[in-house]
Design an enzyme around this catalytic site. Sequence first.
Site, short mmCIF file in Angstrom:
data_model
loop_
_atom_site.label_atom_id
_atom_site.label_comp_id
_atom_site.label_asym_id
_atom_site.label_seq_id
_atom_site.Cartn_x
_atom_site.Cartn_y
_atom_site.Cartn_z
N ARG A 1 0.85 -1.21 0.00
CA ARG A 1 0.00 0.00 0.00
C ARG A 1 0.88 1.25 0.00
O ARG A 1 2.05 1.22 0.34
CB ARG A 1 -0.93 0.02 1.21
CG ARG A 1 -0.21 0.03 2.57
CD ARG A 1 -0.05 1.41 3.18
NE ARG A 1 0.88 1.40 4.29
CZ ARG A 1 2.16 1.65 4.19
NH1 ARG A 1 2.72 1.91 3.03
NH2 ARG A 1 2.93 1.65 5.26
N HIS B 1 2.05 7.58 11.07
CA HIS B 1 2.40 7.31 12.47
C HIS B 1 1.30 7.72 13.44
O HIS B 1 1.58 8.22 14.53
CB HIS B 1 3.72 8.01 12.86
CG HIS B 1 4.92 7.32 12.30
ND1 HIS B 1 5.46 6.20 12.88
CD2 HIS B 1 5.66 7.58 11.20
CE1 HIS B 1 6.51 5.81 12.15
NE2 HIS B 1 6.64 6.61 11.13
N ASP C 1 -1.76 5.60 13.33
CA ASP C 1 -2.66 4.45 13.47
C ASP C 1 -2.48 3.78 14.83
O ASP C 1 -3.45 3.39 15.48
CB ASP C 1 -2.50 3.43 12.32
CG ASP C 1 -1.10 2.87 12.14
OD1 ASP C 1 -0.14 3.42 12.74
OD2 ASP C 1 -0.94 1.86 11.41
N GLY D 1 11.56 -3.04 2.75
CA GLY D 1 12.17 -1.86 3.37
C GLY D 1 11.91 -0.57 2.62
O GLY D 1 12.64 0.40 2.75
N GLY E 1 8.83 1.07 2.62
CA GLY E 1 7.70 1.82 3.14
C GLY E 1 6.40 1.52 2.41
O GLY E 1 5.41 2.22 2.56
N SER F 1 4.93 -1.51 2.63
CA SER F 1 4.30 -2.61 3.34
C SER F 1 4.51 -3.98 2.74
O SER F 1 3.56 -4.75 2.56
CB SER F 1 2.80 -2.40 3.43
OG SER F 1 2.53 -1.52 4.41
N SER F 2 5.74 -4.28 2.41
CA SER F 2 6.01 -5.64 1.92
C SER F 2 5.66 -6.64 3.02
O SER F 2 5.17 -7.73 2.75
CB SER F 2 7.47 -5.79 1.52
OG SER F 2 8.30 -5.44 2.60
N ASP G 1 -1.56 -1.01 7.50
CA ASP G 1 -1.06 -1.73 6.33
C ASP G 1 -1.92 -2.95 6.02
O ASP G 1 -2.26 -3.22 4.86
CB ASP G 1 0.38 -2.20 6.56
CG ASP G 1 1.27 -1.07 7.04
OD1 ASP G 1 0.85 0.09 6.94
OD2 ASP G 1 2.38 -1.36 7.52
N TYR H 1 10.94 3.05 15.12
CA TYR H 1 9.50 2.77 15.16
C TYR H 1 8.98 2.47 16.57
O TYR H 1 8.06 3.12 17.07
CB TYR H 1 9.16 1.62 14.20
CG TYR H 1 7.68 1.54 13.93
CD1 TYR H 1 7.12 2.19 12.85
CD2 TYR H 1 6.83 0.86 14.80
CE1 TYR H 1 5.75 2.16 12.62
CE2 TYR H 1 5.47 0.81 14.57
CZ TYR H 1 4.94 1.46 13.48
OH TYR H 1 3.59 1.43 13.27
#
Length: 495
Positions: A53, A60, A62, A157, A159, A161-162, A206, A262
């Site tokens: 997505r 930051h 959610d 990596g 951003g 959402s793998s 995500d 994070y």
Amino acid sequence: MSNNARVPTYDSLDKIYATSALGKQGARYNNLIQKFTEIYGRKPDFIARSPGRVNLIGEHIDYCGFGVMPMAIERDCIIAVATTDQDTKVRIANVNPKYEAREFDFEGKEKIVTIDDTKHEWTNYFKCGYKGMLERAKDLEKPKGMYLLLDGSVPAGSGLSSSAAFVCSAALATIEANKLPLSKQELTEIAIVAERNVGVNSGGMDQAASVFSEQQYALHVEFVPRLSTQLVKLPETQPPMAFVIANTLVTADKFVTAPRNYNLRVVETRMAALFLSRALGLDHQVDSLKEVYDLYFKGDNSSSDVEKYDKLLDAAIQAFPQDKSNGQGYTLEEVAEMVNLPAQTLHERYMTRFPVETDYFRLVQRTRHVFTEERRVVQFAAVCKHADANTLQELGAIMNASQESCDKYYNCSCPEINTVCDIARNNGAYGARLTGAGWGGCTVMLTTEPNVPKLIKAIKDQYYAIKFPNLTPEELDDAVLATQPGSGSAVYVGF
Ligand code: GLA
């Protein structure tokens, strides 16, 4: 959106991808099926698919309980699956030879499977989805054995959402293989919690975007009182709007940097909420900023949402004491005093399961970002509803303000993201910002369809040619691309 809906099953790829992508995706699916047959000597029964997505607005927040607005992209994780009743083993391979094939077995109804979150092991993401779903399937005595082959096209990596794409497709593969009666809502809720087994305390944006998205729509995701999603039609503008994603190619693996980045941010927002509950005289002490907001405005029906965020932010900023370290933040001992809890308790409650490394906690800056960012989500959604001649400028300004706040108050940007955003704004982007966790990874830009080629060329010439001069043309095309709102999770059986 209906809460009981199941993930759809399709027998044709045009239900999943835009027409322009069908040739490429068809070849990719054929390759997956052919390789699967070579490895396992049989055809798959089905393919489980979940996309990555891009987040348009709401970064930051959610995990503070506030709503966000992502949309799915074409890039996804597809897993070809065949099942067996002969055993309960899971054999998992990847079309990318970088990821070695593995095998693990079901360890019984209690344990399901062991996940070692101290190791950065690719199959952990599969195990998260598998374990989460089987924990829910109390009546299932013995899960099926599985043969799996995975093809992921979301760059890790970046951003985008793998990890959620992987966990959600793993969860879907497990549901489908064992015929579990789980809805999209359950799949998402379980996947959110399950993904935390890899050691990152992530929110739920995500997974919700991956499962619930639909072509042509952005998704307004809310988390309180429980996960809910609403499709948001992106406005029709003249010329038509377009989104471009550019990867800075600075790898920002949440798992690797979590203790300083994070997971620390999650803890800072929780501490801020604990402090504000006391300082603002709320009924009880809560540790989410959304709960602070709800309690603070209980019974207030007179102000608009935007006014409320402004009021609360003013009150919060006044309540925080001056820090003694020149804006660096508070020490753990200072926070303990501010929230009236022993430092040891804070440590045990917030910094043990997901370790955190820091000397200071920047509660004021984080609070400022969170309340203003949620305000921007509300504004973005409002602009989408009432499009007019200024829509592009308005949405762009909101995205730019988000980037500034991420950079200045949340410290989750990086020089490369700032550079790419500047280049974009100088070349016809109305707005540009980081997307996802940040600290590298991707940027998202709002522009118009006719301007897409110019914008992409500018980023190639002024960013990649200088910083990554040795990229092949394919790598370049992979790094910067125009994107449309794509569809969410699906099971594919059209072969
Ligand atoms: C990551 C997390 C999400 C969200 C974003 C930041 O992608 O997985 O839950 O917190 O970062 O907005």
